[in-house]
Each structure stands twice: as C-alpha cells, then as structure tokens.
Design a protein around this motif. Structure first.
Motif, PDB file in Angstrom:
ATOM      1  N   THR A  41       0.824  -1.220   0.000  1.00 38.34           N
ATOM      2  CA  THR A  41       0.000   0.000   0.000  1.00 38.34           C
ATOM      3  C   THR A  41       0.855   1.265   0.000  1.00 38.34           C
ATOM      4  N   LEU A  42       1.972   1.270   0.734  1.00 36.50           N
ATOM      5  CA  LEU A  42       2.801   2.474   0.813  1.00 36.50           C
ATOM      6  C   LEU A  42       3.922   2.469  -0.228  1.00 36.50           C
ATOM      7  N   ALA A  43       4.570   1.305  -0.405  1.00 37.59           N
ATOM      8  CA  ALA A  43       5.700   1.258  -1.331  1.00 37.59           C
ATOM      9  C   ALA A  43       5.264   0.985  -2.754  1.00 37.59           C
ATOM     10  N   GLY A  44       4.015   0.521  -2.952  1.00 38.40           N
ATOM     11  CA  GLY A  44       3.537   0.245  -4.300  1.00 38.40           C
ATOM     12  C   GLY A  44       4.232  -0.931  -4.957  1.00 38.40           C
ATOM     13  N   SER A  45       4.795  -1.865  -4.126  1.00 43.46           N
ATOM     14  CA  SER A  45       5.508  -3.005  -4.687  1.00 43.46           C
ATOM     15  C   SER A  45       4.522  -4.139  -4.952  1.00 43.46           C
ATOM     16  N   ARG A  46       4.488  -4.612  -6.214  1.00 48.12           N
ATOM     17  CA  ARG A  46       3.600  -5.720  -6.577  1.00 48.12           C
ATOM     18  C   ARG A  46       4.306  -7.068  -6.508  1.00 48.12           C
ATOM     19  N   GLU A  47       5.595  -7.071  -6.351  1.00 48.69           N
ATOM     20  CA  GLU A  47       6.351  -8.320  -6.293  1.00 48.69           C
ATOM     21  C   GLU A  47       6.424  -8.804  -4.845  1.00 48.69           C
ATOM     22  N   LEU A  48       6.241 -10.142  -4.672  1.00 47.73           N
ATOM     23  CA  LEU A  48       6.319 -10.711  -3.332  1.00 47.73           C
ATOM     24  C   LEU A  48       7.735 -10.553  -2.798  1.00 47.73           C
ATOM     25  N   PRO A  49       7.911  -9.890  -1.669  1.00 50.13           N
ATOM     26  CA  PRO A  49       9.271  -9.667  -1.149  1.00 50.13           C
ATOM     27  C   PRO A  49       9.855 -10.960  -0.600  1.00 50.13           C
TER      28      PRO A  49
END
Length: 923
Positions: A885-893
C-alpha cells in the motif's frame, strides 16, 4: 409346553322377561273415557279398548324376542364349545408329540433319531415304561358349570402319552418270560438309542439271552459311563448301579427298585411306582427286531464305541518301511492307523469344532512324522492362526523350520508369500538335477510340510493369500511340498480348486452334518458324541477307503517330543524356507547393503515372493526424487542424514524460513543446483511461512522438482503429513517411502492401504511401492555450529533521505540514532513546521532518516511520495501488509522474520531487498 390357557365359552344366560306395559295400556283407556264424557258418543269408548289390546300385543312380542335371543345364545355357546373341543384335541396332540419327542420309546427313537445331550446318565434319567394316561399341563379357565367340569376332567388327562419313570436303581419286569423278554428288549434298545456308548454301558448275562449283546453299548464299558445290568431271575447284577431284572410270574422285587412292571400280554401291563399303580400299554420288541437295531447301531457308532479311551504316541508302533511320509497318528478298533501324506495325499484337510482335539491331532501327526523321518527327509512350516500357542511344544524339534502366528500379522503375510519363492526354488533344483519330482531326487531334496491351524482365520485376515495355497496344492506333489489344513468348518472355506487336491480327509466332531459330508462323505462326524470323552475321536477317509474309519487320536507328551529331538541331534537342523525378517535397525556399514555401483543407499528391500533382500538405491542426478513420509520418531530425518552422508555435495534446504526461501528462489531462478537437494520437515517449514509465502514456496519447489531431470538433480523431501499443498509436492515425486504415521487416517492420506497401517512399525521401516524396506541408519556426528544470519545484510542508508515505516516510532527512532551516527533521525510528527516534501528532500550534506507508523505516513502522503521518487523506503518486517500500500511493490518480497530486526529496503523502484537491523529488534 402350552403357556396359554384354554378359555371356555360362557354359560348361556336366560334372556330377561319384558315388563307388562301397564302405563301404556291406561293412557288409551283414560283418553276414551274423557272423549265419551265430552262428546257423549258411545263410540268414543272403542278407543279405550285399544289399551288392553296394545298390552297383550306387547307381551306376545316380548315372548317371541326372548325365544330368539335364547336360540342365538345357544348357537353361540355350541360354536364356542366346538372350538374348545377342537383346541383341546390340537393342544393334546401337540403336547403328546412334544412328550414323545422329549422322552421317546424305542419305536419313536427309531422313527426320529433323538438329539443326544451331554448330560451324563444317572438315577434321574427318565425311561419310558409304556403308553398310557398322564396328567396334562393344559390349563382351562372360564365357565364352572357341569359341562365345564366334565371338559376340565378330559383336558387334564392326556391319553396315549409316554409314561415315564426315573431310571433310579432300575426296573423289575414280571410275567411270562417271552413277554417280559420282549418288554426288556424295548427298554434296553430305547436307552441305547437315546444315549451314546460313552454315556451308557450294558452288562449282564441277560444280554445274550435277549439277543441284544450286539449293541455297541454292550462292549467294554467306557470310563465314566453309567452301567446298566440286564439280568434274568436271580442272576447277579455285579457292581452295576442300575439293573433291568426279569422275573417269571410274581417273583420278589430286588431291594432299591421302585419301578415294577407286571405284564400278562404284549399289549397290557400294570405299572407300580412307589404306592401308585396304573394301567399302561407295554412296548415289546422281538428278537429279530433287536438284532436288526443292534446291527444298525454297530454300523453307525459301533466302531467309535470300541475305540480305546486314550492312546499315547509312545504306544504306537513305528513302521519299518519309511517310504513317503508314513506316520501312525492313532488307533482304530483293530490296529494302529498309519497315514502317508505322500501316498494318501499329497495334501490333507482336518476339521473339528472347538474342543474336539484338532490342535492335539496336528501336534501328534507332526511329531509322528518327525519320529519316523529325520530332518533331512522332512521339515515343517507351522502356521497357528488361533492364538499363537498351539505349536509351542514342537518348536524344539530340529525338523521345524519356521513358525508363524496371527500375533505377528506382518510376519505371517511375509511367510506365506515366501512359500511361492520356495516353489520356484524347488523347481530350479529339480531342473538342475534333471528329474521330474522329489521322489526321483534320491533324497537330495527333502520334503516340506506346511501345517495351518485354523485356515479359515488365515484366509479371513489375508484373503489374497488363498491363491498361494491353491498354487501349492496344484504343484506341491512333484515339488515335495505338502499341506495339512486345519479348520473348524470346511464348507465355504476350502474352495473347490483346493479341495480337489486334498484327498486325505480327517474330521473330528463337527456341529453341522453338511461339514461332515463335505469332508468324509457321510454324517458320522456330526453324530460323534459330545463331552470330554469325545475329544480325540475322529473319522479318517483316504482315497482308497470306501467308508470313513473311526480312530482314537494319540496324545503327544513332552517326553515324546524330547525323545524325538534327542534322536535327531546328529542330523542337520533344517533352515527356514525363507530369509530372516528385515532387521529393526540397519547400519549403513552392514554388508547386506553394500553395492559396487553408483548411487546412494536408502535401505534394504524385502522381496519374500522372490526369496531375496536387495539394497534400495537412490541415483542422485538421475532419479527425480523421493518423498519420505512419517510421524514423529519414524526415522524420516535420519533418512535425509543418511543421504547427505553419502553425497557430500548435497544441498540441504535449511529449516530457517529465510534461508529456505533464498535457497528455493535461487534454484527456481536457474541458479546452480547440486545433484541432490534435501528438504527436511517440509510441512513444518511451510507452516512457518505466511499463507502467501507458503504458496509461493510450494510453487517454486514444484517447478524445481519437475525440472529436476533436465537439470540433473534429485530432490528428497520429508513430511509428517500429506495434505493441502504438500500433496502436490508428494505427487510430483516418483518415489514415496511411507514410514509409521501417527494415525490410520494419516496413513491413508499418504497413499497407504488399509492393511498396511501398523502402529508399532519400527523406526526406519518403510513401504516403497509394494515392498517392505528397512531404511539404513548412520550416526549423527555432524558438529553443531552457532546459528548465523547469512541471508540478511546489515543496513546502511543509500540515499539522502530515508523513509522508515515502523510500529513503535519512538523505540525505532532511538535505535536508529545509535545505529546511524552520520544521519539525522527524526519522527515525521516533528516536521509540522517544515514545508512538506520541499525542505526535507532538498539536497543537503546531512542524511535524514524520517520514521513514522503507517497512519502517520498516510497523513504526510506528499512527503512519502517525494521519498518514493528520490529517496529510500525502509519497511520493517512487522509492517508487511503496508509494503504494497505504501511502497507500491507488486512483487512478493523475500521472506523476513518479523520482530527479529528485519526490514525491506526499496530504492529507485527496485524489488524489495531484505536487510538486517538488529538494533530495532525487540529486547
């Protein structure tokens, strides 16, 4: 007999008289007088005359109604009495039939063979002394009139019923000798038909005179039988407690006898029992009739009656000729009975109900064969499926190669399956000798006798093994393998294909005549007497016998077995026809698992049907892999340790989820792979991941497994349970080793069959395919090194401004101020006086680290967007939900441990990178 009473119809009651209708007659008369007074017409007085007329008509109608009611009541009563008479005849007929069936005389016993119970004959045993009137048990209720009293008298008297007296000390029959002789014959024949020779013994000089000395009861008295002496005149009765004495005329009655029968002609007699005297019709039997009955009794049970009470194995003679497998098992009325399993067989069926002596028969037969033939000539495989102790006395014999019991279910199955391999082995031996059968091998191949006690239980527990016995029965004669199958019932247990090859039949007492006919071709085994004396009585039928032969089976004692064992000391003890069971622990250094080729040893495979045990190998780089499934303490982790010891270059996926994630990610991305990849406790490892990471881990591992063949690697995983996502991994692996599981449901879920679940399966014992395998074991001597975090890199700021998302802002700020000395660490709550975004992001020689919780960054959204564009985002692992939601990362960390100083760093839109911040970990 009749529990219900018979109810008589009620007596006919006189219908009540109709009352005189005086009031009804006075009303018309009063009305006519009143009309005359009013009208003055004399004709009005005619109306008054109707009163007497109506009263007379009413009386006449009442009388007619009473006659009709009386007639109907009488008809109903007559119909009720007719029904009562019919019921009386039916009840008396039924009661009389039951009495004759319960206590039959000679004629009734010949017409319908009485059932013999196990109660011994004694003074209270009833004897039918004639036919006459007896008190009926029928009870009558209802009317008490004269007709009812007469009916009750007839109902209480039962005509043509057996008149019974207790045997007591005996019966005295007085009268003309021809008549008394005929009556005595009937009494003696009656007793012999109702009781077996085991229960009743006849003696006395009168037997020969009366022509009944041929009855089987008149032979040598059996131990425990009740003795009855038949004497004439003043002859001595000996020590018999009971006698049937004949006296011509009115001779004196011996002391103790309280039943006296005076007969003057064959149809009438006077019975005196104590002080009561009654008239009876006496049953008489002629001498020719008695001779016919005696001959029929001898044919039916005479042979059994002449058998000895007991025979010991040492009493039987060992024959000089030792051809085949001849052995004396008992004694007939004339000689020892010798059975040859080779000549009379090659296979035998032994039946007998519980308590009939079946186990003793099998023990004697085996001991007798062992006494006559050495261990080099015959060996035995004993299977006990009725408790496991029947063959315990025989285990000291050198002839006994193996004993299997139902107490060891897996061992029993393995032993029976191994018999198929023994068939093939013997076929190979005969082929090498160029002979067609064991008989032509000049003793170089000994015979093997397989004895099963309770074959029905074996087939019920292992129905698939019935085909093994059918195969042995079909091919065993030439190969020297013989069956002796013991069972309580043969019908429905010994199939036609098996029975056709078992011509030698032995039957002890059975309860069903159909079983007797199935085994020996007659009902005689079902007619054997019950009780302890019948234990060991049997009928034997060989192929050459036209009818079954009665035999008393010999008993084998401990001294007999010790003597057999001592006489065979110099002979070589027979070895088991199958290999020993798999060891409960198999060391990797054991010679049985050594191999010259490549590959890693998994364990030792047991193949009883092929009579061999071979190493099980896993070929790293060639095989795709194996799944090892088992509960706690089953040995699954030891199996991976075994593989790792044999393949030093093996890649072990650590049990730490961060390290496991990095390892599987590297493999999935095409990184270098070892020839062997090991993953222990896969189900527990996946359970430590969040749901999304767990699903991704399984997907990547599955891709690695399916591409293992192309990459030249082998994957071995262990798991305690197979459910959900784990099932995909297990299904992707071609091999499955099923160890002991916690429950049967887990066993079935892992792909095991219902019969394969054993709660006490030893550690390391696995099922691979259809084979039982003992996995090898190696000591765990790997040095324990302190745990490290090689998968997490210490964090240092890489941009001028860093936005940190963390819970507990104050604690994190204090920790970062001590960890990052060259940066200004500020909570975003203290930036209220500054221009959001502009002054903070402006280039400066001082690094700034801004810390806030997710809600605070939502309120400073423009500042957060500026940091996303040109700064570094640092999200603590505790705020995994805010990463997207905050970083906008769509890749699973990459997975990171929460609350252990882990965070994800994102710079210039690059994928999240796991970093280490030990200072922010909770103390």
């Amino acid at each position: 007999m009749d529990a219900e009473s018979l109810t008589l119809p009620a007596a006919v009651e006189e219908p009540p008289r109709q009352p005189v209708p005086v009031l009804a007659a006075l009303v018309p008369m009063a009305g006519g007088v009143v009309l005359w007074l009013i009208t003055g017409s004399v004709f009005s007085l005619c109306f008054a005359a109707l009163g007497p007329l109506m009263m007379g008509a009413s009386l006449v109608d009442g009388a007619r109604t009473r006659r009709r009611a009386r007639r109907h009541a009488a008809e109903r009563a007559d119909e009720g009495w007719r029904r009562a008479e019919q019921q009386l005849r039916e009840r008396h007929r039924r009661e009389r039939r039951e009495m004759w069936r319960e206590t039959p005389d000679a004629a009734a016993a010949l017409a319908d063979q009485p059932l013999r119970d196990l109660h011994p004959v004694d003074e209270s045993t009833p004897i039918v002394v004639g036919t006459g009137a007896r008190r009926s048990v029928l009870r009558v209720s209802g009317d008490e009139g004269e007709r009812a009293r007469e009916f009750r008298e007839r109902a209480g008297q039962l005509e043509n019923a057996p008149v019974v007296a207790p045997l007591g000390r005996g019966v005295c029959i007085r009268g003309p000798l021809p008549v008394t002789s005929a009556a005595a014959r009937a009494l003696v024949v009656q007793l012999s038909l109702r009781h077996s020779p085991v229960q009743l013994a006849l003696s006395g000089a009168g037997l020969e005179t009366l022509g009944i000395a041929g009855l089987p009861h008149a032979g040598r008295p059996r131990r425990g039988a009740w003795r009855v002496a038949v004497v004439i005149g003043d002859e001595e009765a000996g020590d018999a407690p009971c006698q049937i004495r004949l006296r011509e005329g009115g001779g004196e009655v011996p002391e103790g006898i309280t039943t006296v029968l005076d007969v003057s002609d064959p149809s009438r007699g006077s019975l005196r029992m104590g002080t009561v005297t009654s008239e009876v019709r006496v049953e008489c039997l002629s001498r020719p009739q008695a001779l016919v009955v005696a001959a029929e009794r001898v044919e039916r049970e005479g042979a059994v009656a002449q058998l000895p009470d007991a025979v010991a194995l040492s009493d039987l003679v060992v024959g000089e000729e030792r051809t085949g497998l001849s052995a004396a098992i008992g004694r007939t009325d004339a000689a020892d009975l010798v059975l040859d399993l080779v000549e009379d067989g090659p296979h035998a069926v032994v039946t007998g109900m519980t308590g009939s002596g079946k186990s003793e028969l099998l023990v004697t037969w085996i001991a007798s064969m062992a006494r006559a033939h050495g261990p080099d000539e015959v060996s035995f495989v004993l299977a006990d499926f009725k408790g496991g102790t029947a063959f315990d006395p025989l285990q000291g014999l050198p002839h006994v190669a193996a004993v299997i019991t139902d107490l060891d279910e897996e061992g029993a199955r393995r032993g029976v399956e191994s018999l198929t391999a023994e068939l093939r082995r013997r076929e190979g031996l005969l082929a090498e000798m160029a002979v067609r059968s064991v008989a032509e091998s000049d003793g170089r191949v000994g015979r093997l006798v397989i004895v099963v006690d309770e074959f029905a239980a074996l087939v019920q527990e292992h129905p698939d093994l019935a085909v093994v016995f059918t195969d042995i029965a079909a091919r065993g004669r030439a190969l020297g393998m013989h069956l002796i199958l013991g069972t309580q019932r043969a019908a429905g247990v010994i199939r036609d294909a098996l029975a056709a090859n078992c011509p030698l039949r032995v039957s002890l007492r059975v309860t069903d005549a159909a079983d007797s006919r199935t085994v020996i071709g007659s009902d005689e085994a079902a007619e054997l007497p019950g009780g302890a004396h019948s234990r060991g009585l049997a009928y034997v039928r060989r192929p050459q016998d036209t009818h079954p032969v009665a035999v008393r089976i010999a008993l084998t004692g401990a001294s007999d077995l010790r003597g057999i064992a001592a006489s065979s000391d110099q002979a070589a003890t027979r070895t088991s026809p199958w290999l020993p069971p798999l060891p409960r622990m198999l060391d990797l250094r054991d010679p049985t698992v050594r191999h010259d080729g490549a590959g890693a040893v998994l364990g030792l495979r047991d193949e009883p049907a092929l009579q061999r045990q071979t190493p099980v190998l896993l070929m790293p780089g060639t095989d795709r892999g194996i799944a090892i499934i088992g509960g706690s303490g089953s040995g699954r982790s030891s199996a991976l340790r075994l593989l790792a010891a044999q393949c030093p270059s093996a890649l072990t996926i650590a049990d730490d989820p961060e390290q496991a994630w990095d390892a599987i990610t590297a493999l999935d991305d095409g990184g270098p792979a070892s020839s062997l990849i090991l993953c222990d406790d896969l189900d527990r490892l996946i359970a430590t991941f969040p749901a999304e990471h767990g699903t991704a881990f399984v997907d990547r591992l599955e891709r690695v497994i399916r591409s293992a063949g192309d990459r030249g690697c082998t994957v071995a995983v262990t798991t305690a349970k197979v459910n959900g996502q784990i099932a995909r991994i297990v299904d992707a692996l071609p091999l499955r080793a099923l160890l002991r599981t916690g429950t049967k449901m887990e066993h079935l879920a892992a792909g095991g069959d219902g019969d394969g679940f054993l709660r006490d399966r030893p550690p390391g014992r696995a099922r691979i395919g259809a084979d039982e395998v003992q996995l090898a074991w190696i000591a765990d001597d790997t040095p324990r090194s302190p745990s490290t975090d090689p998968t997490a890199q210490p964090w240092a700021p890489t941009a001028g401004v860093v936005g940190v998302v963390a819970p507990g802002v104050r604690r994190v700020v204090e920790a970062l101020r001590t960890a990052v000395l060259d940066a200004e660490v500020t909570p975003i709550a203290e930036l209220a006086g500054e221009v959001a975004g502009a002054s903070v992001i402006h280039p400066s020689s001082i690094r700034r680290v801004l810390v806030g919780d997710p809600d605070s960054w939502q309120r400073h959204w423009s500042l957060w967007q500026a940091i996303r564009a040109s700064g570094e985002m640092l999200v603590l692992a505790e705020c995994a939900a805010e990463l997207r939601t905050l970083a906008g990362s769509r890749e699973l960390p990459p997975y990171a441990h929460p609350h252990r100083g882990r965070a994800w760093s994102i710079v210039d839109g690059s994928p999240p990178r796991r970093v280490l911040l030990p200072q922010v970990a909770p103390r």
